[in-house]
Design an enzyme around this catalytic site. Sequence first.
Site, PDB file in Angstrom:
ATOM      1  N   GLU A 256       0.888  -1.160   0.000  1.00  0.00           N
ATOM      2  CA  GLU A 256       0.000   0.000   0.000  1.00  0.00           C
ATOM      3  C   GLU A 256       0.921   1.203   0.000  1.00  0.00           C
ATOM      4  O   GLU A 256       1.614   1.458   0.986  1.00  0.00           O
ATOM      5  CB  GLU A 256      -0.879  -0.068   1.262  1.00  0.00           C
ATOM      6  CG  GLU A 256      -2.024   0.886   1.250  1.00  0.00           C
ATOM      7  CD  GLU A 256      -1.686   2.144   1.991  1.00  0.00           C
ATOM      8  OE1 GLU A 256      -1.140   3.061   1.341  1.00  0.00           O
ATOM      9  OE2 GLU A 256      -1.943   2.213   3.189  1.00  0.00           O
ATOM     10  N   CYS A 295      -1.877   8.638   3.435  1.00  0.00           N
ATOM     11  CA  CYS A 295      -1.792   8.052   2.088  1.00  0.00           C
ATOM     12  C   CYS A 295      -3.074   8.282   1.320  1.00  0.00           C
ATOM     13  O   CYS A 295      -3.098   8.176   0.099  1.00  0.00           O
ATOM     14  CB  CYS A 295      -1.453   6.576   2.187  1.00  0.00           C
ATOM     15  SG  CYS A 295      -2.473   5.715   3.377  1.00  0.00           S
TER      16      CYS A 295
HETATM   17  P1  NDP Z   1       9.768   4.081   3.281  1.00  0.00           P
HETATM   18  O1  NDP Z   1       9.080   3.374   2.197  1.00  0.00           O
HETATM   19  O2  NDP Z   1      11.198   4.375   3.105  1.00  0.00           O
HETATM   20  O3  NDP Z   1       9.624   3.293   4.656  1.00  0.00           O
HETATM   21  C1  NDP Z   1       8.469   2.598   5.028  1.00  0.00           C
HETATM   22  C2  NDP Z   1       8.854   1.402   5.867  1.00  0.00           C
HETATM   23  O4  NDP Z   1       9.657   0.527   5.097  1.00  0.00           O
HETATM   24  C3  NDP Z   1       9.678   1.749   7.075  1.00  0.00           C
HETATM   25  O5  NDP Z   1       9.304   0.908   8.137  1.00  0.00           O
HETATM   26  C4  NDP Z   1      11.072   1.455   6.618  1.00  0.00           C
HETATM   27  O6  NDP Z   1      11.904   1.201   7.708  1.00  0.00           O
HETATM   28  C5  NDP Z   1      10.861   0.218   5.797  1.00  0.00           C
HETATM   29  N1  NDP Z   1      11.915  -0.082   4.832  1.00  0.00           N
HETATM   30  C6  NDP Z   1      12.533   0.768   3.999  1.00  0.00           C
HETATM   31  N2  NDP Z   1      13.437   0.090   3.258  1.00  0.00           N
HETATM   32  C7  NDP Z   1      13.374  -1.202   3.626  1.00  0.00           C
HETATM   33  C8  NDP Z   1      14.039  -2.396   3.227  1.00  0.00           C
HETATM   34  N3  NDP Z   1      14.946  -2.371   2.270  1.00  0.00           N
HETATM   35  N4  NDP Z   1      13.747  -3.539   3.842  1.00  0.00           N
HETATM   36  C9  NDP Z   1      12.804  -3.585   4.793  1.00  0.00           C
HETATM   37  N5  NDP Z   1      12.131  -2.505   5.212  1.00  0.00           N
HETATM   38  C10 NDP Z   1      12.399  -1.319   4.640  1.00  0.00           C
HETATM   39  O7  NDP Z   1       8.968   5.379   3.522  1.00  0.00           O
HETATM   40  P2  NDP Z   1       9.351   6.587   4.491  1.00  0.00           P
HETATM   41  O8  NDP Z   1       8.815   6.292   5.813  1.00  0.00           O
HETATM   42  O9  NDP Z   1      10.790   6.947   4.403  1.00  0.00           O
HETATM   43  O10 NDP Z   1       8.558   7.735   3.779  1.00  0.00           O
HETATM   44  C11 NDP Z   1       8.980   8.169   2.493  1.00  0.00           C
HETATM   45  C12 NDP Z   1       7.801   8.556   1.664  1.00  0.00           C
HETATM   46  O11 NDP Z   1       6.900   7.447   1.576  1.00  0.00           O
HETATM   47  C13 NDP Z   1       6.963   9.647   2.232  1.00  0.00           C
HETATM   48  O12 NDP Z   1       7.505  10.888   1.992  1.00  0.00           O
HETATM   49  C14 NDP Z   1       5.685   9.402   1.511  1.00  0.00           C
HETATM   50  O13 NDP Z   1       5.738   9.939   0.220  1.00  0.00           O
HETATM   51  C15 NDP Z   1       5.600   7.913   1.426  1.00  0.00           C
HETATM   52  N6  NDP Z   1       4.758   7.337   2.485  1.00  0.00           N
HETATM   53  C16 NDP Z   1       3.630   6.683   2.154  1.00  0.00           C
HETATM   54  C17 NDP Z   1       2.793   6.182   3.116  1.00  0.00           C
HETATM   55  C18 NDP Z   1       1.545   5.440   2.812  1.00  0.00           C
HETATM   56  O14 NDP Z   1       0.691   5.330   3.681  1.00  0.00           O
HETATM   57  N7  NDP Z   1       1.378   4.826   1.701  1.00  0.00           N
HETATM   58  C19 NDP Z   1       3.051   6.363   4.505  1.00  0.00           C
HETATM   59  C20 NDP Z   1       4.300   7.004   4.785  1.00  0.00           C
HETATM   60  C21 NDP Z   1       5.099   7.459   3.798  1.00  0.00           C
HETATM   61  P3  NDP Z   1      13.441   1.658   7.764  1.00  0.00           P
HETATM   62  O15 NDP Z   1      13.431   3.120   7.590  1.00  0.00           O
HETATM   63  O16 NDP Z   1      13.862   1.169   9.110  1.00  0.00           O
HETATM   64  O17 NDP Z   1      14.140   0.961   6.661  1.00  0.00           O
END
Ligand code: NDP
Length: 681
Positions: A256, A295
């Site tokens: 999502e 989102c």
């Molecule tokens: P990310 O996609 O970077 O992170 C979301 C989750 O994924 C975090 O728990 C992160 O943890 C984890 N993650 C990231 N890379 C990996 C990996 N290689 N393996 C396993 N887990 C991973 O999003 P952000 O939180 O940095 O937000 C960035 C952008 O995402 C926002 O600016 C927005 O545009 C969007 N976003 C969308 C949302 C939605 O509801 N669809 C919600 C929040 C953000 P870790 O950082 O520890 O790697």
Amino acid sequence: MEPLRSYLAGRWQRPEGPGTPLHDAATGQEVARISTAGLDPAAALTHGRETAGPELRELTFHQRAALLKALASHLREHRQELYALSARTGATKGDSKFDVDGGIGVLFSYSSKGRRELPDDTVHVDGGTEPLGKQGTFLGQHVATPLRGVAVQINAFNFPVWGPLEKLAPAFVAGMPTLIKPAPQTAYLTHRLVELIVESGILPQGSVQLLCGDPGDLLDHLTEQDTLSFTGSAATARRLRSHDNVVRSCVRFNAEADSLNCSILGPDATPDSEEFELFVRQLVTETTVKAGQKCTAVRRAFVPAELADEVTEAVRRRLAGIRVGNPASPEVDMGALADLEQREEVRRSLKSLLESCRLVHGDPNTPFELVDADYEQGAFVPPMLLRCDDPELPQPHEVEAFGPVTTVMPYRDAEHAVELARRGSGSLVGSVVSADPEFVRTVVTGAASQHGRMLVLNRHDSAESTGHGSPLPQLVHGGPGRAGGGEEMAGIRGVLHHMQRTAVQADPDTLTALTRQWMPGSARNTTAVHPFRKYLEQLRVGDSVVGGPRTITREDVRRFAEFTGDEFYAHTDERAAAENPFFEGLVAHGYLVVSFAAGLFVSPEPGPVLANYGLENLRFLTPTYPGDEITVTLTAKRITPRHNADYGEVRWDADVTNQDGESVAKYDVLTLVAKEHQEEG
Ligand code: NDP
């Protein structure tokens, strides 16, 4: 400050080293530290599979659902504590309720659906029986059983309570243990949530585990029996989806991701219409709740070209009245972004949007008035309104500023509105604000394939509308393409995501034994004791009674017509009935057949059967003519005890046949039947 502990393999474990600091979104103060150094995520997966999984699978759907309800009640008692911690993530009280109460609401909803829509058993019978042979000795039936792995969830920072709970609920009802990996920025709130869950002791050991921080090689250890559910950026979704082991092991993956959701104001609106007001109000709400870090927020606002200026001005005026600042202050309407990095991210995205839009309100690059907060320390931005007069330009349809940012764009006509809505390349939700059903139909049918959910808002439903931005446990949350291509929740569909559907081909008796649901063609047990004289505990699937025969007379049909007032010509006018292509003369009412059948199968004296609460799947298959003899066979098909009640539900298969053995009517009769013994506790 010590780093947050993770709850893995049955105990709280502290990582090695100092960890990375996490900051209060509003004050910049350190709130917690995070790290997974020295922790073993693979052992957590093994623990989930070997300890919690078997225990959960022993429980029926109803037992799991009851635990979920107890957990929801427990968490509700601790809401204030969660709100207080939530304020440190930048959330106002309203935002916190959205997250905390919303998450608890999902638990209640899944508990209720699990008990109402799933059997009190460990196997889910999925859909109807497929006859596979002419003699009826070979049937096909889909059944669903829980996957024997762990439901791993990787969450975003914006909903630290709702995010884990909306994924936990369907997995738990399905019978799968969960491993939560929260986003670092707000992990301390999820940490407290899991502490509350563990302290309560309500769920079986290992049902919920927590990994705070970098997941390390977690994904390398997933198997085809695990599920991986992700919420976050499209870029990370891509990385996880294409992870070597996720691909190789065909791990069930659900994503999502953020999307460029739209809201469309219908051409029926005028500046003084209710729809105009609803559109403006919703846009302001969607822009400012959670400081736009949702989102589902509306990023693209499409309005009829002739109303563009008035809408822009109305939204600008309201955004100018939004008070930004310390989220704990009751005077504040909008809190902070999750952290300073997110503020930078929003500024960067805004810069790209400004290549095709102009800023009407709110500049995040210059200090502005804050309530009880410091511009330098906290991740504050003002609500931002953009206007793009050429909606053919790419940026507003491609760039998402994950903050309080929305863009107003004009459209020409309904087709143009559809075309623009579709340019989001896949969205979680779209709104159509209109009371013109034709316009709504054009937009919904035109844009639905690019959306997971569509909300029609107008004067008729606004009082009860749950709003554009609220995903509901009953409905799909997810969307195609850019929105991640996944589906979450949607009631029992979300439970089935954690189960394997298997087509079982077998004879009727074997299928009855397997599903504990009577299958057509399997043995019936016609004993001397009428099944209506049996308490729930004594009744067995297959217990039957045969009533009849009874001859239907012309006088019966005449009296039934007169008594009920159903004097439809096929029952009263011999000549007209004969001209009907389906009948060969006067026919008995279908309801007469059903009513007489009840008269044939009931056992009238007071007894364990308390009430008939419905009929389902009623089909009249062969006409019944005066002179025909009907016989009914009633068979206990499914027995569902209700927990905490002194009765249960019994579904009966009813088959009414004529003198030639043809079925004239088939249906399910639904009854409530008393238990002989009251449940303890
Ligand atoms: P990310 O996609 O970077 O992170 C979301 C989750 O994924 C975090 O728990 C992160 O943890 C984890 N993650 C990231 N890379 C990996 C990996 N290689 N393996 C396993 N887990 C991973 O999003 P952000 O939180 O940095 O937000 C960035 C952008 O995402 C926002 O600016 C927005 O545009 C969007 N976003 C969308 C949302 C939605 O509801 N669809 C919600 C929040 C953000 P870790 O950082 O520890 O790697």
